[in-house]
Design a protein around this motif. Structure first.
Motif, PDB file in Angstrom:
ATOM      1  N   GLU A  18      34.329  -6.214 -36.624  1.00 27.88           N
ATOM      2  CA  GLU A  18      33.590  -5.915 -35.395  1.00 27.88           C
ATOM      3  C   GLU A  18      34.478  -6.110 -34.165  1.00 27.88           C
ATOM      4  O   GLU A  18      34.436  -5.310 -33.233  1.00 27.88           O
ATOM      5  N   ALA A  19      35.282  -7.161 -34.155  1.00 30.81           N
ATOM      6  CA  ALA A  19      36.184  -7.415 -33.026  1.00 30.81           C
ATOM      7  C   ALA A  19      37.195  -6.280 -32.873  1.00 30.81           C
ATOM      8  O   ALA A  19      37.463  -5.818 -31.757  1.00 30.81           O
ATOM      9  N   ALA A  20      37.739  -5.816 -33.987  1.00 31.35           N
ATOM     10  CA  ALA A  20      38.704  -4.710 -33.942  1.00 31.35           C
ATOM     11  C   ALA A  20      38.035  -3.437 -33.416  1.00 31.35           C
ATOM     12  O   ALA A  20      38.633  -2.684 -32.642  1.00 31.35           O
ATOM     13  N   THR A  21      36.792  -3.218 -33.815  1.00 30.90           N
ATOM     14  CA  THR A  21      36.053  -2.043 -33.346  1.00 30.90           C
ATOM     15  C   THR A  21      35.815  -2.122 -31.844  1.00 30.90           C
ATOM     16  O   THR A  21      35.954  -1.115 -31.127  1.00 30.90           O
ATOM     17  N   LEU A  22      35.464  -3.294 -31.337  1.00 35.63           N
ATOM     18  CA  LEU A  22      35.269  -3.460 -29.895  1.00 35.63           C
ATOM     19  C   LEU A  22      36.559  -3.208 -29.122  1.00 35.63           C
ATOM     20  O   LEU A  22      36.532  -2.618 -28.038  1.00 35.63           O
ATOM     21  N   LEU A  23      37.678  -3.627 -29.664  1.00 37.23           N
ATOM     22  CA  LEU A  23      38.962  -3.373 -29.001  1.00 37.23           C
ATOM     23  C   LEU A  23      39.261  -1.880 -28.947  1.00 37.23           C
ATOM     24  O   LEU A  23      39.758  -1.372 -27.931  1.00 37.23           O
ATOM     25  N   ARG A  24      38.947  -1.155 -30.022  1.00 36.89           N
ATOM     26  CA  ARG A  24      39.142   0.304 -30.009  1.00 36.89           C
ATOM     27  C   ARG A  24      38.204   0.952 -28.995  1.00 36.89           C
ATOM     28  O   ARG A  24      38.593   1.878 -28.285  1.00 36.89           O
ATOM     29  N   ARG A  26      37.034  -0.464 -26.278  1.00 37.95           N
ATOM     30  CA  ARG A  26      37.573  -0.807 -24.956  1.00 37.95           C
ATOM     31  C   ARG A  26      38.632   0.210 -24.537  1.00 37.95           C
ATOM     32  O   ARG A  26      38.657   0.671 -23.401  1.00 37.95           O
ATOM     33  N   ASP A  27      39.502   0.583 -25.454  1.00 42.67           N
ATOM     34  CA  ASP A  27      40.576   1.516 -25.144  1.00 42.67           C
ATOM     35  C   ASP A  27      40.070   2.961 -24.982  1.00 42.67           C
ATOM     36  O   ASP A  27      40.748   3.779 -24.384  1.00 42.67           O
TER      37      ASP A  27
END
Length: 91
Positions: A18-24, A26-27
């Motif tokens: 989920e954290a990795a998805t939020l970072l994507r 964000r970009d």
């Protein structure tokens, strides 16, 4: 105890995903997102949110969230719009 460690590992894996998805996400946010939110914030009428199936369920939640935060809005099922409810949408 082994099951509990397995559960914790799975929970941590899901949180990392989920954290990795939020970072994507964000970009991926760009000026069009800012424009869309500005348009909704400045809307002088009601915001109409629509969708079918799972998208419809999400649209209902979005309409409820917008309404509860002071942005008048409602959900309109697309099939109902085609069968007379489009009259609820005004300029």
């Amino acid at each position: 105890m082994a099951r509990r460690n397995s559960d914790l590992a799975e929970i941590r894996r899901v949180i990392a995903l989920e954290a990795a998805t939020l970072l994507r996400l964000r970009d991926a946010v760009d000026a069009s997102f800012a424009r869309a939110t500005a348009l909704m914030a400045s809307c002088r009428g009601k915001i109409v949110v629509t969708g079918i199936g799972k998208s419809g369920l999400i649209a209902q939640k979005i309409a409820a969230t917008l309404a509860s935060t002071g942005c008048p809005s409602f959900y309109l099922h697309p099939a109902d719009a085609l069968h007379g409810d489009l009259g609820m949408v005004m300029a």
